[in-house]
Write a protein that holds these residues in place. Structure first.
Motif, mmCIF file in Angstrom:
data_model
loop_
_atom_site.group_PDB
_atom_site.id
_atom_site.type_symbol
_atom_site.label_atom_id
_atom_site.label_comp_id
_atom_site.label_asym_id
_atom_site.label_seq_id
_atom_site.Cartn_x
_atom_site.Cartn_y
_atom_site.Cartn_z
ATOM 1 N N ALA A 111 0.909 -1.259 0.031
ATOM 2 C CA ALA A 111 -0.059 0.043 0.034
ATOM 3 C C ALA A 111 0.853 1.409 -0.006
ATOM 4 O O ALA A 111 1.930 1.357 0.373
ATOM 5 C CB ALA A 111 -0.782 -0.031 1.169
ATOM 6 N N ARG A 112 0.271 2.193 -0.465
ATOM 7 C CA ARG A 112 0.799 3.706 -0.319
ATOM 8 C C ARG A 112 -0.100 4.603 0.282
ATOM 9 O O ARG A 112 -1.142 4.663 0.047
ATOM 10 C CB ARG A 112 1.131 4.306 -1.678
ATOM 11 C CG ARG A 112 2.378 3.778 -2.434
ATOM 12 C CD ARG A 112 2.758 4.687 -3.553
ATOM 13 N NE ARG A 112 3.286 3.887 -4.819
ATOM 14 C CZ ARG A 112 4.597 3.364 -4.866
ATOM 15 N NH1 ARG A 112 5.290 3.668 -4.047
ATOM 16 N NH2 ARG A 112 4.876 2.712 -6.273
ATOM 17 N N GLU A 168 -10.631 6.200 4.629
ATOM 18 C CA GLU A 168 -9.897 5.757 3.461
ATOM 19 C C GLU A 168 -9.146 6.987 2.820
ATOM 20 O O GLU A 168 -9.472 7.989 3.139
ATOM 21 C CB GLU A 168 -10.767 5.117 2.526
ATOM 22 C CG GLU A 168 -11.498 3.909 2.814
ATOM 23 C CD GLU A 168 -10.764 2.683 3.373
ATOM 24 O OE1 GLU A 168 -9.797 2.502 2.311
ATOM 25 O OE2 GLU A 168 -10.820 2.098 4.400
#
Ligand code: ATP
Ligand code: MG
Length: 297
Positions: free
Chosen positions: A15-16, A158
């Motif tokens: 993930a970034r 998110e």
């Protein structure tokens, strides 16, 4: 040169985040890399801040170590020489900005603790007399110390979304009864210890945000970054004066700049060199004050 994105093709990119690139090293461990990206109002800026990721990592490392008797943390090692060969291969990019950490189930809550009232807490208080719907005494003014450190959690949004403040009573529905209680107690305990230490170095930690994860055995562990200028408000104690905005060693300087150019809080902008220089200078200075050491670049 700012490193705004790592490129390690032999490692599995998981993930970034807004600031970190996270790689899976094996089933149980992750490489947690702080890039030079900077976000404000949950938006990533177009310019990086050269060296910022290294400072963030060294600040976190300092605190994890200082706080390890209060709470276990996710760090396996900060020394690249002790990391697997596949990681060492990218030493030029990763050294001093990476932590090898235990892979945890992160609890979806930002554990915010406030010792002083400012920022979004002050906005809510002015409107409703509460913070996170917790009623506070009347008459508090900007930057005033709260009667006791206050746990004011928020949801973890998110990427691209904004976190939402919630009353602590809503936590059990999100993380379960046991962890709700443990997070609230631990966050306040960690804050209290850090605040006492920082005060002795001339820094007020006005507020901060922790993240916790859970091991397979169910143990609550302090994760993510800890008490960095990205996750905390640091005020110079010798300049503290209640009733007004405080000078600070953190992202507030960037937020103030963005407000001054009427930033739309939607799309990242290029930052003038002077804003980049002043931001990194503050990060470097706060590390030096807190740890007594010069940061390694
Ligand atoms: P911001 O810090 O600006 O809120 P972000 O939440 O997107 O941005 P980053 O700091 O860029 O976060 O990325 C870190 C991510 O890694 C977060 O989603 C965090 O919850 C997660 N994380 C932290 N520690 C661990 C861990 N030990 N195991 C698994 N995930 C972790
Ligand atoms: Mg984060």
């Amino acid at each position: 040169m700012a490193l705004t994105e790592t490129n390690c093709p032999d490692l599995k990119l998981l993930a970034r985040g807004k600031v970190r690139d996270i790689y899976e090293v094996d089933e149980h461990s992750l490489l947690f890399v702080a890039t030079d990206r900077i976000s404000a109002f949950d938006v990533i800026m177009k310019s990086g801040i050269a060296g910022k990721g290294k400072i963030l990592t060294q600040v976190s490392e300092f605190w994890f170590d200082l706080l390890k008797d209060v709470v276990p943390n996710h760090v396996i090692t900060t020394d690249i020489a002790k990391m697997p060969a596949a990681v060492q291969k990218y030493r030029d990019q990763l050294e001093h900005r990476s932590l090898l950490v235990r892979k945890l189930r992160i609890l979806p809550v930002e554990a915010i603790v406030r010792g002083y009232i400012t920022g979004s807490a002050m906005s809510e208080y002015k409107k409703k007399g509460t913070v996170c719907d917790i009623p506070l005494p009347a008459g508090l003014v900007e930057a005033q110390e709260l009667p006791a450190p206050l746990f004011t959690p928020s949801t973890k949004a998110e990427l691209g979304d904004h976190d939402e403040n919630i009353h602590p009573d809503k936590l059990p529905a999100i993380v379960g009864e046991r962890y709700a209680k443990e997070i609230a107690e631990t966050a306040v305990r960690v804050y209290a210890k850090a605040r006492e230490y920082a005060k002795s170095r001339g820094i007020i930690i006005a507020d901060t945000k922790f993240e916790f994860g859970v091991t397979e055995a169910g143990e609550l562990v302090l994760a993510d970054e800890v008490l960095t200028p990205d996750s905390s408000r640091f005020w110079p104690a010798d300049k503290y004066a209640v009733g007004k905005t405080q000078p600070s060693f953190d992202k507030q300087y960037l937020r103030d700049y963005l407000e001054s150019i009427h930033f739309d809080k939607k799309t990242g902008v290029e930052l003038p060199q002077i804003v980049i220089d002043n931001t990194i200078a503050k990060y470097v200075e706060v590390f030096k004050i807190l740890s007594g050491k010069d940061a390694i670049f």
